[in-house]
Scaffold this motif. Structure first.
Motif, short mmCIF file in Angstrom:
data_model
loop_
_atom_site.label_atom_id
_atom_site.label_comp_id
_atom_site.label_asym_id
_atom_site.label_seq_id
_atom_site.Cartn_x
_atom_site.Cartn_y
_atom_site.Cartn_z
N ASP A 1 -3.03 8.07 3.62
CA ASP A 1 -2.96 8.43 5.03
C ASP A 1 -1.60 9.04 5.33
OD1 ASP A 1 -3.05 8.66 7.74
OD2 ASP A 1 -3.28 6.52 8.14
N LYS B 1 2.17 6.68 14.21
CA LYS B 1 1.25 7.73 13.77
C LYS B 1 1.96 9.07 13.58
CE LYS B 1 -2.61 5.51 13.52
NZ LYS B 1 -3.15 5.25 12.21
N THR C 1 0.76 8.26 8.73
CA THR C 1 1.60 7.11 9.02
C THR C 1 3.06 7.46 8.74
OG1 THR C 1 -0.15 5.56 8.46
CG2 THR C 1 2.09 4.71 8.43
N GLU D 1 6.66 1.51 12.19
CA GLU D 1 5.59 2.42 11.79
C GLU D 1 4.94 3.02 13.01
OE1 GLU D 1 3.98 0.52 7.60
OE2 GLU D 1 2.61 0.69 9.29
N ARG E 1 7.02 6.08 8.80
CA ARG E 1 7.87 4.89 8.82
C ARG E 1 9.30 5.30 9.05
NH1 ARG E 1 7.40 1.09 4.01
NH2 ARG E 1 7.97 2.95 2.87
N ILE F 1 0.84 -1.20 0.00
CA ILE F 1 0.00 0.00 0.00
C ILE F 1 0.87 1.24 0.00
CG2 ILE F 1 -1.71 1.30 1.34
CD1 ILE F 1 -2.60 -1.49 2.46
N ASP F 2 0.51 2.17 -0.82
CA ASP F 2 1.15 3.48 -0.81
C ASP F 2 0.44 4.32 0.25
OD1 ASP F 2 2.25 5.94 -1.21
OD2 ASP F 2 1.84 6.02 -3.36
N TRP F 3 0.93 4.27 1.47
CA TRP F 3 0.27 4.95 2.58
C TRP F 3 0.24 6.46 2.39
CZ3 TRP F 3 -2.92 2.40 5.38
CH2 TRP F 3 -2.71 1.04 5.61
N ASP F 4 1.22 6.99 1.66
CA ASP F 4 1.22 8.43 1.42
C ASP F 4 0.01 8.85 0.59
OD1 ASP F 4 3.55 8.68 2.82
OD2 ASP F 4 4.83 8.60 1.04
#
Length: 160
Positions: free
Chosen positions: A57, A109, A60, A107, A62, A51-54
């Protein structure tokens, strides 16, 4: 068949048993049985999405954390790894060669949450002598997948 089967699942774990059977020229029942055996044997540890969290969200964070350890007669790398791997914040843990012993991917928040985790949970492990945290600023490739949908680089090119 196991190696080919694993390569198909590694490239796309959502590939159906019927599609794998067609690709490998096998019966679906044989593929399903092989997958079940590999899961029971612990060869297949799980299934996940890259998943491309950027993109979904931004909260997140890392980080890659280098750990140096000092072993004693009663503690080995496996024991230290067992302790660190239990933290849910730790997404990957590798014993590596070079200037440090372990590389962990963490990871959280926020940068503060990751920093707090490293300083309060990881660094106090008695055998750990040093931690160096590198926050991930951008992901270009993960799990074998290139993340191509990035914003255009609007910096000016400067050449001498």
């Amino acid at each position: 068949m196991d190696r080919e089967l694993l390569e198909v699942l590694a490239s796309d774990a959502r590939t159906s048993v019927d599609d794998i059977a067609r690709q490998l020229d096998r019966e679906p029942e044989a593929v399903a049985a092989a997958i079940e055996e590999l899961e029971e044997a612990g060869v297949i540890k799980g299934y996940s999405a890259v998943i491309d969290w950027d993109a979904v969200d931004a909260s997140t964070v890392r980080a890659i954390v280098e750990l140096n350890v000092e072993l004693d007669r009663e503690t080995d790398y496996e024991e230290i790894a067992d302790r660190i791997a239990r933290f849910p914040e730790v997404k990957s843990l590798l014993l590596v060669s070079g200037n440090y012993d372990f590389a962990i991917e963490v990871e959280g928040k926020s940068m503060q949450a990751v920093s707090r985790f490293v300083s309060e949970q990881v660094a106090p492990v008695p055998e750990i002598t040093q931690t160096v945290t590198h926050f991930v600023m951008e992901t270009y490739k993960d799990g074998g997948f290139v993340f191509e949908d990035r914003d255009e680089d609007d910096r000016l090119s400067v050449s001498p």
